[in-house]
Design an enzyme around this catalytic site. Structure first.
Site, PDB file in Angstrom:
ATOM      1  N   GLU A 176       0.788  -1.471  -0.415  1.00  0.00           N
ATOM      2  CA  GLU A 176       0.205  -0.116   0.039  1.00  0.00           C
ATOM      3  C   GLU A 176       0.838   1.448   0.098  1.00  0.00           C
ATOM      4  O   GLU A 176       1.063   2.369   0.691  1.00  0.00           O
ATOM      5  CB  GLU A 176      -0.976  -0.137   1.231  1.00  0.00           C
ATOM      6  CG  GLU A 176      -1.656  -0.861   1.341  1.00  0.00           C
ATOM      7  CD  GLU A 176      -3.126  -0.581   2.436  1.00  0.00           C
ATOM      8  OE1 GLU A 176      -4.284  -1.151   2.025  1.00  0.00           O
ATOM      9  OE2 GLU A 176      -2.096   0.082   3.061  1.00  0.00           O
ATOM     10  N   GLU A 266      -5.780  -8.076  -1.443  1.00  0.00           N
ATOM     11  CA  GLU A 266      -6.354  -7.824   0.616  1.00  0.00           C
ATOM     12  C   GLU A 266      -8.190  -7.298   0.156  1.00  0.00           C
ATOM     13  O   GLU A 266      -8.455  -6.348  -0.382  1.00  0.00           O
ATOM     14  CB  GLU A 266      -5.694  -6.980   1.211  1.00  0.00           C
ATOM     15  CG  GLU A 266      -5.239  -7.088   1.764  1.00  0.00           C
ATOM     16  CD  GLU A 266      -3.910  -6.146   3.026  1.00  0.00           C
ATOM     17  OE1 GLU A 266      -4.797  -5.111   3.676  1.00  0.00           O
ATOM     18  OE2 GLU A 266      -2.684  -5.772   2.686  1.00  0.00           O
TER      19      GLU A 266
HETATM   20  C1  GAL Z   1      -4.939  -3.292   4.619  1.00  0.00           C
HETATM   21  C2  GAL Z   1      -3.366  -3.282   5.741  1.00  0.00           C
HETATM   22  C3  GAL Z   1      -3.370  -4.783   5.523  1.00  0.00           C
HETATM   23  C4  GAL Z   1      -4.284  -4.535   6.507  1.00  0.00           C
HETATM   24  C5  GAL Z   1      -5.594  -4.206   7.161  1.00  0.00           C
HETATM   25  C6  GAL Z   1      -6.291  -3.674   7.310  1.00  0.00           C
HETATM   26  O1  GAL Z   1      -5.070  -1.800   4.295  1.00  0.00           O
HETATM   27  O2  GAL Z   1      -2.930  -3.351   4.165  1.00  0.00           O
HETATM   28  O3  GAL Z   1      -1.790  -4.642   5.865  1.00  0.00           O
HETATM   29  O4  GAL Z   1      -3.559  -3.004   8.033  1.00  0.00           O
HETATM   30  O5  GAL Z   1      -5.388  -3.176   5.593  1.00  0.00           O
HETATM   31  O6  GAL Z   1      -6.892  -4.523   8.943  1.00  0.00           O
END
Ligand code: GAL
Length: 995
Positions: A176, A266
């Site tokens: 990110e 994700e």
């Molecule tokens: C995403 C990030 C993860 C985690 C998630 C929230 O944006 O890439 O590492 O922090 O948010 O749990």
């Protein structure tokens, strides 16, 4: 094994490095096979027992998923400059081995920055103080800082790439980030160069936090772009409040990277939860992201034509020790499909229904996005139903993804669809009243759908649980909500058996030329055979019953390193119904013996639909007697019914009460007037790389990490000569929800609470005046002792240097005169020389008892006084004491028991407790802040067949208040099965370095 179809315009860098991983505009290809990557996030460092990793991976596999995405933690693996440690729970090889054994692909995400609600977002703490430049940029000292870690990752990972017969198919670059400014882009390019100048051949991927078009082209561009997405947000306190689906993903993909497969590295699979008494805890997070959310939101992703999807998290685990960043507490359960205790949930059931559909439906891996209800697809009789059409250009199979137009709607919406099939234009269903969305529910309706080797369904409004070939027969297993009607029109083949005509009055069968239409009326529950012949088996079950079935993969040839991988090493599977979990299925070379392993919660009926050759079925090593009194779902052989009983009394396990506590004061710095801090580190630096400088003082830097003490409890001692002082001011930073208690000589002054108002207004730092009571000041040398908690370093999404967090004392002044020496002490040895290499750099802090190793098993408490933990500290004083006791466990080896430590006293007592189980800091309890009172601890940390040590460092933060922690161990669940042979690695106390 399955033909990949036509040739494809593969993307450049990927093709250049390995043929084993490619993609086209539709999907990924592994070893030439088109793959839908359906995966879950799992952080091995959050389950510090490598022998339990196979448990998670077998559960992932049993769900029908084919991948995991794994962050690794630079801070744990690279605890000090140049030190790279892949031992114990930091190892990757056991993960790779378990993934390979389970047939699960791995996307490795080593950061170095991972975010992940972990301290400093995973960046090694030493780097936050030693790097003068900006973290996560092309600054040379940051580049130097990550070299050893990334080289270590490459060394252990390269031999485990798919091209070497291993599970690793991609590596993500950092996490990110934005491509601007150029220092970010060049940092990416430098990381990529490290991989390119190595034996790594798998594609490099990226996870864009928003629709930012980062790293698609230009400096630092990756091989495969991806977007992450948390549409529901993280407020679990309103678990039924939905935000609605994101509707533009398909358009975004088409505009930013249409030549690549659409990757969501994700997608929300749960939610984290923050400190504070109003934090709801994880059960409502599991509602916020529950099966209805999975149905509506996951299928919307499918509708956007995503073909690589990873759910964050599939198993969250535990942020033990100093793993959490300051925003979250110990549990990282995440409301995920698999709980922190490793149990399966109704979310797991929904994921399994989805994943097995995908595993079964290869035509779905290559689809054109045709249109949706907002772009002219008007085929529904009810405008409240929103339809997206995906079509396979090679086979003509069509997938209509249906959701509520208002995706948050809880209404019941019934509609018919006008579809064009090979046969005709049809309005479906033809007999049933319609297709129903029962509130927050989405569906895939298929037309011209192929199953098995040569069967066709013209359409099905029932969902598909499983499709495939079992023992040469084409098998289709449909499911649906039993309060709705469903319909499927199928071309039946073969010689029917006596079960060919369903007898249930809730199934209506009509024939027209070669097509048979099955209409399922409401109220049909359990498993029903719709058709059974020598060439086909068609089953239907209500969705809840379907979830009691499993489709284990039968491994392929023993010579094939990828024998466990579906569609690569094997295309053979069976159906097994009944058990809580089916982990593995194997057939011997004669095909006569079927060996099943798995877990049971209770006695169940076992249903197996497999090869006709099977003569004997074993379950966890025991032969299962056939039960001929029960009608099998097929009369054509290969179907086996038996009963599985429990051997052991899973409810009869006794868990000892925690008694016999021994107590020792742990604050000699305050309570022993002759305490000598001459061996402590002199805090005399006047410069720091941490950008947030002290507020006031005399130029000295009192940040723990500048002296090697970057995490957990740090103690400070400030000396001064008495000149009649009446007060002092201290500004203390410990991160959100921290606390710091302050004494002058032996007298308690006060506690600074990062949570002073006991509500959600949680402070990262405080600035307090401490009044010196009469009599506290001594003539000559005086010493102020500060015990401060460090809740973890900040994450840095937006501003890379904010992981350089000023944990320590940012301001110090006396009302009269100045401080002499400041001394500091954290864990013994700091990051350069910490003692406990097994439990790692994030386990211990600097309390006297921790420095002496009182938390470790084997430390003798013989000289300590008897004192129950529930009595708190003697004299209702503010202070810190250690309570230690031991207990034995004797849990049968074939039981997977889920245990937790629970603080059972009423909420609100002003204390902090650090829970050490056999030396591992498995929980941080904040009595007046919460929300966590229950701390799951796994076998491996616990010794299930022997002695265990539990130590609690109790920090009472306010005097004259009764603090009565009541800690007990409870049995939360027990299953017969498990992975067995869980290794315990809990090194005992040794005097070295501690005396
Ligand atoms: C995403 C990030 C993860 C985690 C998630 C929230 O944006 O890439 O590492 O922090 O948010 O749990």
């Amino acid at each position: 094994m399955v033909s990949a179809g036509a040739s494809h315009p593969f993307t450049r860098a990927v093709e250049a490095r390995t043929d084993d991983v490619r993609f086209d505009n539709f999907s990924l290809f592994l070893k030439g096979q088109r793959i839908f990557l359906y995966s879950g996030e799992f952080h091995t460092f959050r389950l510090p027992v490598p022998s339990l990793w196979p448990d998670i991976l077998e559960k992932v596999k049993a769900a029908g998923l084919n991948g995991v995405s794994v962050y690794t933690h630079m801070g744990l693996i690279n605890p000090a400059p140049g030190v790279v440690d892949f031992n114990g729970f930091r190892a990757l090889q056991p993960l790779y081995d378990a993934a390979k054994a389970a047939g699960i692909w791995v996307v490795l995400r080593p950061g170095p920055y991972i975010n992940a609600e972990t301290t400093a977002g995973g960046i090694a703490h030493w780097a936050t103080s030693e790097v003068a430049g900006t973290l996560r940029t092309n600054d040379t000292d940051w580049k130097a800082a990550w070299q050893a870690y990334v080289a270590g990752i490459i060394n252990v990972t390269a031999p485990n790439q798919i091209s070497n017969g291993g599970p690793v198919i991609a590596i993500q670059i950092d996490n990110e980030y934005s491509q601007n400014p150029v220092s970010h882009a060049e940092y990416f390019a430098e990381l990529e160069a490290a991989y390119h100048n190595s034996p790594v051949v798998v594609p490099l991927t990226y996870n864009d936090p928003g629709q930012g078009r980062n790293f698609i082209n230009g400096t630092g561009a990756v091989d495969l772009y991806g977007l992450d997405s948390y549409p529901q947000g993280f407020d679990c306190s309103n678990p039924t409040k939905w935000n609605g689906v994101t509707t533009n993903y398909q358009q975004y993909h088409a505009s930013v990277n249409p030549s690549q497969a659409w990757y969501i590295p994700e997608f929300q699979g749960g939610s984290f939860d923050a400190w504070g008494p109003t934090a709801p805890g994880y059960p409502p997070c599991r509602v916020l992201t529950g099966p209805d959310f999975q149905s509506v939101f996951n299928l919307q992703l499918w509708a956007s034509n995503a073909k690589l999807i990873n759910y964050y998290m599939i198993f969250g685990g535990t942020s033990w020790g100093a793993i959490p960043f300051h925003g979250v507490y110990t549990s990282y359960d995440y409301g995920a499909s698999i709980t922190e205790s490793r149990e399966l949930t109704t979310k797991f059931d929904e994921l399994k229904r989805q994943a097995l559909f995908l595993r079964s439906s290869r035509e779905f891996y290559q689809t054109d996005w045709v249109a949706d209800s907002s772009t002219g697809l008007s085929i529904s009789t009810n405008a409240a139903a929103f339809i997206t059409l995906l079509r396979n250009p090679s086979t003509g199979a069509q997938f209509y993804v249906a959701r509520q137009k208002d995706s948050t709607s809880t209404a019941v919406t019934t509609f018919k669809l006008t579809v064009s099939t090979v046969a005709d234009h049809l309005q479906i269903p033809t007999v049933a009243t319609g297709i129903t969305l029962g509130g927050r529910e989405s569906k895939v309706i298929v037309t011209d759908y192929s199953f098995g080797s040569s069967s066709k369904a013209l359409y099905s409004t029932a969902s598909i649980f499983f499709a495939g070939t079992i023992d040469g027969r084409d098998v289709l297993f449909l499911h649906g909500n039993s309060t709705q009607e469903h319909e499927a029109a199928i071309t039946l083949t073969g010689t029917p058996t006596k079960l060919a005509q369903p007898t249930s009055p809730q199934v209506n069968v009509t024939h027209s030329s070669s097509l048979t239409t099955f209409t399922i009326l409401t109220g049909l529950e359990g498993l029903t055979t719709l058709y059974d012949s020598d060439t086909q088996l068609i089953l239907y079950a209500d969705s809840a019953t379907a979830a009691t079935f499993w489709a284990p993969v039968i491994p392929g040839a023993t010579t094939d390193p990828l024998r466990n991988y579906w569609s690569i090493g094997t295309n053979q599977t069976i159906l097994v119904g009944g058990p809580y979990l089916v982990r593995n299925a194997n057939l011997d070379s004669t095909g006569q013996q079927l060996t099943l392993t798995g877990d049971l919660k209770e006695s169940v009926r076992l249903t197996v639909i497999g090869p006709k050759t099977v003569r004997q079925v074993t379950w966890n090593g025991d032969s299962v007697a056939p039960d001929t009194a029960v009608t099998a779902p097929s009369a054509n052989g290969g179907t086996f019914i038996g009963q599985l009983g429990l051997h052991s009394d899973v409810t009869g396990i006794t868990i000892p009460k925690l008694t016999g506590w021994k107590f020792q004061d742990s604050l000699p710095e305050v309570n022993d007037a002759s305490f000598d801090d001459s061996t402590w580190t002199l805090a005399n630096k006047t410069t720091t790389n941490i950008p947030l400088k002290p507020y006031y003082g005399d130029g000295r830097i009192l940040y723990g990490c500048d002296y090697g003490f970057c995490e957990n409890i740090v103690l400070w001692r400030g000396h001064f000569q008495s000149t009649g002082q009446k007060s002092m001011n201290l500004s203390i930073n410990g991160g959100e929800a921290f606390a710091a208690s302050v004494w002058l000589n032996g007298v308690f002054l006060n506690t600074s609470f990062g949570n002073s108002t006991n509500n959600r207004h949680i402070l990262e730092e405080t600035d307090d005046k401490f009044t010196i009571p009469a009599g506290a000041l001594k003539s000559g040398d005086n010493v102020v002792t500060v015990v401060q908690d460090n809740m973890g370093l900040n994450e840095t999404q937006s501003s890379p240097n904010s992981s350089k967090s000023p944990r320590g004392i940012r301001g110090f002044k006396l009302d009269v005169g100045t401080f002499g020496a400041w001394k500091v002490q954290g864990k013994v040895g700091g990051y350069l020389g910490f003692l406990d290499k097994t439990r790692g750099v994030l386990n211990e802090g600097g309390l006297f008892g921790e420095r002496k190793g009182w938390h470790l098993p084997g430390f003798s408490t013989a000289g300590w006084q008897q004192r129950d933990l529930s009595q708190g500290l003697p004299g209702q004083k503010a202070g810190v004491g250690f309570f230690v006791t031991t207990f034995n466990l004797n849990i049968p080896r074939d039981i997977d028991a889920m245990l937790s430590f629970n603080f059972e006293e009423t909420f609100g007592q002003p204390y902090r407790a650090y829970l050490f189980v056999n030396g591992w800091m498995m929980g941080k309890r904040v009595g007046n802040l919460g929300p966590q009172a229950k701390f799951p601890v796994h076998e491996g940390i616990l010794n299930y067949n022997g002695s265990n040590t539990v130590a609690v460092a109790l920090w009472a933060m306010t005097p004259n208040v009764s603090i009565t922690p009541n800690l007990q161990l409870t049995l939360d669940a027990a299953y017969e099965g498990g992975v067995g042979n869980v290794q315990v690695d809990n090194p005992a106390w040794s005097p070295q370095g501690r005396e």
